[in-house]
Design an enzyme around this catalytic site. Structure first.
Site, short mmCIF file in Angstrom:
data_model
loop_
_atom_site.label_atom_id
_atom_site.label_comp_id
_atom_site.label_asym_id
_atom_site.label_seq_id
_atom_site.Cartn_x
_atom_site.Cartn_y
_atom_site.Cartn_z
N SER A 11 22.28 16.27 1.59
CA SER A 11 21.92 17.42 2.42
C SER A 11 20.57 17.95 1.97
O SER A 11 20.42 18.42 0.83
CB SER A 11 22.97 18.53 2.26
N HIS A 36 21.25 14.27 5.91
CA HIS A 36 22.06 15.36 6.49
C HIS A 36 21.16 16.58 6.63
O HIS A 36 20.62 17.09 5.65
CB HIS A 36 23.26 15.65 5.58
N ASP A 38 20.76 20.34 7.85
CA ASP A 38 21.55 21.55 8.09
C ASP A 38 20.74 22.60 8.83
O ASP A 38 19.73 23.09 8.33
CB ASP A 38 22.00 22.15 6.75
N MET A 40 20.74 26.32 10.40
CA MET A 40 21.42 27.63 10.35
C MET A 40 20.54 28.67 11.03
O MET A 40 19.32 28.64 10.90
CB MET A 40 21.65 28.03 8.89
N HIS A 74 23.54 18.78 11.54
CA HIS A 74 24.72 19.64 11.48
C HIS A 74 24.30 21.02 11.98
O HIS A 74 23.61 21.76 11.27
CB HIS A 74 25.22 19.68 10.02
N MET A 76 24.74 24.69 12.68
CA MET A 76 25.48 25.93 12.39
C MET A 76 24.76 27.03 13.16
O MET A 76 24.13 27.93 12.58
CB MET A 76 25.51 26.19 10.88
N MET A 145 34.66 20.68 6.77
CA MET A 145 33.95 21.55 5.82
C MET A 145 34.86 21.84 4.63
O MET A 145 35.99 22.28 4.79
CB MET A 145 33.56 22.88 6.46
N ASP A 183 31.78 17.90 3.83
CA ASP A 183 30.55 18.66 3.55
C ASP A 183 30.89 19.90 2.75
O ASP A 183 31.59 20.79 3.25
CB ASP A 183 29.89 19.03 4.89
N GLY A 184 30.38 19.95 1.53
CA GLY A 184 30.50 21.14 0.70
C GLY A 184 31.09 20.87 -0.67
O GLY A 184 32.25 20.46 -0.78
C1 DX5 Z 1 26.77 24.23 3.95
C2 DX5 Z 1 26.01 23.02 4.45
C3 DX5 Z 1 26.07 21.90 3.51
C4 DX5 Z 1 25.42 22.16 2.17
C5 DX5 Z 1 26.14 21.37 1.17
O1 DX5 Z 1 26.87 25.17 4.96
O2 DX5 Z 1 26.53 22.58 5.69
O3 DX5 Z 1 25.57 20.70 4.08
O4 DX5 Z 1 24.08 21.82 2.12
O5 DX5 Z 1 25.63 21.68 -0.06
P1 DX5 Z 1 26.42 21.41 -1.39
O6 DX5 Z 1 26.65 19.93 -1.49
O7 DX5 Z 1 25.51 21.96 -2.44
O8 DX5 Z 1 27.74 22.15 -1.29
ZN ZN Z 2 26.02 20.49 6.41
#
Ligand code: DX5
Ligand code: ZN
Length: 234
Positions: A11, A36, A38, A40, A74, A76, A145, A183-184
């Site tokens: 990520s 990946h 992300d 947001m 991804h 969000m 998640m 993921d997470g």
């Molecule tokens: C969280 C993201 C993840 C995040 C994961 O909302 O969707 O992709 O980057 O990070 P780690 O592996 O540090 O939990």
């Molecule tokens: Zn993610």
């Protein structure tokens, strides 16, 4: 369809955005499979990250460098439909979104598929897999998640393992070609049990980009190698 080849998906949320291209190049050279990405929006989640412009720049950089890894976007964000085409035009290979963030889940999946992109749904810790029931034929990826979305560096929520097992059963029963992603909070220490629960696509942000030393090109080799060794034991 049984479990697919394991993909490690760093990520980039935990990468150094001031040198994003270099970080991606080095982590893929170290043996990672997927980028990946992300997204947001300070609305669906409280954090704000990167959008289609950064995806487009990164994709162009990857093309110039001959980096063929897929980009796994991804989302969000809420709503999703306005922004989906921008990411596909910017080079996304997969687009996943949270069912709660779309008013018309089937329609949003159709929008992604209609542009020739792979589509997926993302399930928060408290979100039921029931959303899959009527759309399995439009799904290429199920993302479970194992933290509440919004930030990197959170701890893995163990209940995600049961959900992975349930999702694996649904995929196998469907006979369809669907990836199962987590993921997470995924790290060397827990990636094996995640794989044993049926996962084949492993997002890791802080677990890969954190704790590396100097900026050498090979700084990710060790962590990716350790993850592969753990996956081989599963
Ligand atoms: C969280 C993201 C993840 C995040 C994961 O909302 O969707 O992709 O980057 O990070 P780690 O592996 O540090 O939990
Ligand atoms: Zn993610």
């Amino acid at each position: 369809m049984s479990k697919k080849e394991n993909w490690i998906a760093p990520s980039i949320l935990s990468a150094d955005f001031a040198q994003l291209g270099k970080d991606v190049k080095d982590v893929i050279a170290a043996g990672a499979d997927v980028v990946h990405f992300d997204v947001m929006d300070n609305h669906y989640v409280s954090n704000l990250t990167i959008g289609p412009l950064v995806c487009d720049s990164l994709k162009n950089f990857m093309d110039r460098e001959g980096i063929k890894a897929p980009i796994d976007v991804h989302l969000m964000v809420k709503p999703v439909d306005r922004i989906i085409p921008d990411f596909i035009n910017a080079g996304a290979d997969y687009v996943t979104f949270h069912p709660e963030a779309s008013e018309h889940i089937d329609g949003s999946l159709g929008l992604i598929k209609g542009m020739g992109c792979k589509a997926g749904l993302v399930f928060n810790p408290a979100t039921s897999l029931d959303y899959l029931e009527h759309v399995m034929d439009k799904i290429d990826m199920i993302l479970i998640m194992s933290v509440n979305p919004g930030f990197g560096g959170q701890s893995f929520i163990p209940q995600a393992l049961e959900k992975l097992k349930a999702a694996r059963k649904l995929i196998d029963a469907s006979g369809r070609d669907i990836r199962l992603e987590i993921d997470g909070g995924v790290k060397v220490e827990n990636i094996r049990e995640v794989a044993e629960a049926g996962c084949d696509t492993f997002v890791s942000g802080s677990g890969i980009f954190g704790n590396v030393g100097a900026n050498d090109a090979n700084r990710y080799d060790s962590v990716i190698k350790q993850m592969r060794e753990e996956l081989a034991k599963a």
